[in-house]
Design an enzyme around this catalytic site. Structure first.
Site, short mmCIF file in Angstrom:
data_model
loop_
_atom_site.label_atom_id
_atom_site.label_comp_id
_atom_site.label_asym_id
_atom_site.label_seq_id
_atom_site.Cartn_x
_atom_site.Cartn_y
_atom_site.Cartn_z
N GLY A 194 0.96 -1.47 0.29
CA GLY A 194 -0.20 0.82 -0.12
C GLY A 194 1.16 1.14 0.15
O GLY A 194 0.41 2.51 0.05
N GLU B 166 4.81 -6.42 1.96
CA GLU B 166 4.44 -6.64 0.04
C GLU B 166 3.85 -5.82 0.01
O GLU B 166 2.49 -5.99 -0.84
CB GLU B 166 3.46 -7.84 0.58
CG GLU B 166 2.30 -7.47 1.65
CD GLU B 166 1.58 -8.78 2.04
OE1 GLU B 166 1.75 -10.23 1.67
OE2 GLU B 166 0.31 -8.25 2.61
N GLY C 3 3.19 -3.90 -3.46
CA GLY C 3 2.95 -4.01 -5.53
C GLY C 3 3.20 -2.60 -6.05
O GLY C 3 4.02 -2.88 -6.61
N ARG C 4 1.69 -1.82 -6.18
CA ARG C 4 1.69 -0.79 -7.42
C ARG C 4 3.26 0.11 -6.92
O ARG C 4 3.66 0.36 -7.85
CB ARG C 4 0.77 0.09 -6.30
CG ARG C 4 0.59 1.17 -7.56
CD ARG C 4 -0.79 2.40 -7.17
NE ARG C 4 -1.85 1.73 -6.06
CZ ARG C 4 -3.15 1.25 -7.25
NH1 ARG C 4 -2.61 2.06 -8.47
NH2 ARG C 4 -3.79 0.45 -6.98
N CYS D 265 -17.14 2.24 -27.50
CA CYS D 265 -19.18 2.59 -27.58
C CYS D 265 -19.34 3.66 -26.08
O CYS D 265 -20.39 3.03 -25.46
CB CYS D 265 -19.40 2.72 -28.16
SG CYS D 265 -18.55 2.28 -29.52
N TYR E 33 -1.67 -2.33 -11.92
CA TYR E 33 -2.82 -2.48 -12.22
C TYR E 33 -3.36 -2.11 -13.30
O TYR E 33 -4.09 -0.85 -13.23
CB TYR E 33 -3.40 -2.00 -10.70
CG TYR E 33 -3.21 -2.15 -9.02
CD1 TYR E 33 -3.54 -3.19 -9.06
CD2 TYR E 33 -1.85 -1.94 -8.35
CE1 TYR E 33 -3.42 -4.01 -7.75
CE2 TYR E 33 -1.37 -2.22 -7.51
CZ TYR E 33 -2.24 -3.41 -6.95
OH TYR E 33 -1.87 -3.49 -5.81
C1 PLP Z 1 -2.60 -5.48 -2.86
C2 PLP Z 1 -2.33 -6.30 -1.78
C3 PLP Z 1 -1.08 -5.78 -1.54
C4 PLP Z 1 -0.42 -4.71 -2.41
O1 PLP Z 1 -0.85 -3.50 -2.47
P1 PLP Z 1 -0.20 -2.78 -3.53
O2 PLP Z 1 -1.25 -1.53 -2.92
O3 PLP Z 1 -0.60 -2.51 -4.73
O4 PLP Z 1 0.99 -2.39 -3.15
C5 PLP Z 1 -0.58 -6.47 -0.51
N1 PLP Z 1 -0.98 -7.24 -0.15
C6 PLP Z 1 -2.37 -7.88 0.22
C7 PLP Z 1 -3.11 -8.32 1.19
C8 PLP Z 1 -2.92 -6.98 -0.52
O5 PLP Z 1 -4.56 -7.54 -1.05
#
Ligand code: PLP
Length: 361
Positions: free
Chosen positions: A213, A243, A245-246, A311, A340
């Site tokens: 996050g 963990e 991601g983004r 459309c 994403y």
């Molecule tokens: C989606 C998610 C993440 C990654 O979140 P980001 O905002 O992409 O860093 C990590 N842990 C869990 C449990 C998630 O659902």
């Protein structure tokens, strides 16, 4: 945009296309790794599970977090030896069995009922839904994620009486879009609750996964989450894991396409691009203007709305933004399309051709 990306974007055999900058991504991941000595980093594959991206990140990560049997199978095939944590609500019995067969290292258990459905020996983290406020979050993970204290206690009691199930720690992912000071504040509050709880439950060498996050600001493509401040301020725990991601993959993907038409109707100017938000859903789902560069035109600026071929009035990449004087054939590159983006998009809507994928190596 780096010169190498620009050159590749201008020389593509066809549009639309995605370009992923793998060396740039690896360098970004290496900087994050260096800023967090002693903290384990698992990449959240749902941000972008592209195999080349997984391979580029792998040397700088301690593992991968997956949220489905599909992601699990794919990550295991792509990175055979990698450590995997399996999270997400609503895991099926088939998925839990698959996790056991494929040697998943950690299961993030989301409910007492899920705990009772584990098919055999497992090392688990219990996902906690703690009542901690997260002001300024882009997305709070309120909802069916994790457990209240009463269910966590119930799970710990049951695990103590179940040979083969090993309680390793606590998992918490409460919000996304927080800057480093807000993330640190949240991490401290999580630790204050979780470490005593783990001690009370006799978990030795406990693990604390404090989620992902980390903020990504689509309004400022050059801004980065302050990983150095974050790394310096993290609380100490026997094993601390994140963990993200983004914030790992957003910056190193581009969606590149060309202009099909430019027109003014009812006073509004529209630039109609090949492709659309069925390839890059991010601006629709986040409600922002996707940052972009016009690569072939730098004439006088005017206001226009960048749309795709769908459309539906929702097919908008960027609304009423300043653009150069664009004509059919001009090339536009949307930035911050590495997370994403393609993988959350509704590709089959209208049955247009799919983009090609190109990789800088
Ligand atoms: C989606 C998610 C993440 C990654 O979140 P980001 O905002 O992409 O860093 C990590 N842990 C869990 C449990 C998630 O659902």
């Amino acid at each position: 945009m780096h010169e190498a990306v620009r050159e590749r974007a201008l020389g593509l055999p066809g549009y639309p296309a995605y370009i992923y900058d793998l060396p740039g991504l690896a360098a970004h991941a290496a900087r994050i790794r260096a800023a967090l000595p002693g903290t384990e980093i698992f990449y959240a594959a749902k941000a972008n599970p592209d195999a080349e991206i997984l391979r580029a990140l792998a040397p700088h990560m301690d593992g991968v977090e997956v949220s489905s049997g599909g992601e699990l199978t794919h990550v295991r095939e792509t990175l055979p030896g990698v450590r995997i944590a399996f999270g997400g609500p609503g895991k099926t019995n088939q998925e839990l069995a698959l996790a056991q067969r494929l040697g998943v290292e950690r299961i993030h258990v989301e409910s007492p009922r899920e705990l009772s459905r584990l098919p055999g020996p497992a090392a688990v983290l219990l996902r906690a839904n703690l009542p901690l406020s997260t002001p300024n979050a882009a997305l709070t993970m309120s909802g069916p994620f994790g457990m209240d204290e009463v269910d966590l206690d119930e799970c710990a009691r049951r695990i103590a009486g179940t040979p083969g199930i090993d309680l390793r720690g606590i998992h918490v992912h409460l919000a996304s879009g927080l800057d480093a000071p807000a993330m640190l504040d949240l991490a401290a509050r999580i630790c204050d609750w979780a470490l005593p709880w783990l001690e009370d439950n006799d978990v030795s060498d406990p693990e604390l996964n404090i989620g992902g996050g980390m903020a990504v600001d689509y309004g400022d493509p050059d801004a980065r989450f302050d990983w150095e401040t974050y790394g310096k301020g993290l609380p100490t725990a026997p094993t601390l894991r994140i963990e993200p991601g983004r914030a790992l993959t957003a910056y190193h993907g581009w969606y590149v396409t060309d202009v099909l038409d430019v027109k003014t109707t009812r006073g509004e100017t529209y630039v109609i691009l090949r492709g659309g938000t069925h390839h890059l859903r991010t601006p629709v789902t986040k409600g922002h203007d996707q940052p972009f560069e016009a690569l072939t035109s730098n004439g006088p600026e005017r206001r226009a709305t960048l749309v795709g071929q769908l459309c539906t009035p929702k097919d908008v990449f960027a609304r009423d933004v300043l653009v150069p004087d664009l004509a059919p054939g001009d090339i536009i590159a949307f930035a911050m399309a590495g997370a994403y983006a393609w993988n959350i998009s509704h590709h089959d809507f209208l049955m247009h051709p799919k983009p090609a994928f190109h990789y800088l190596r």
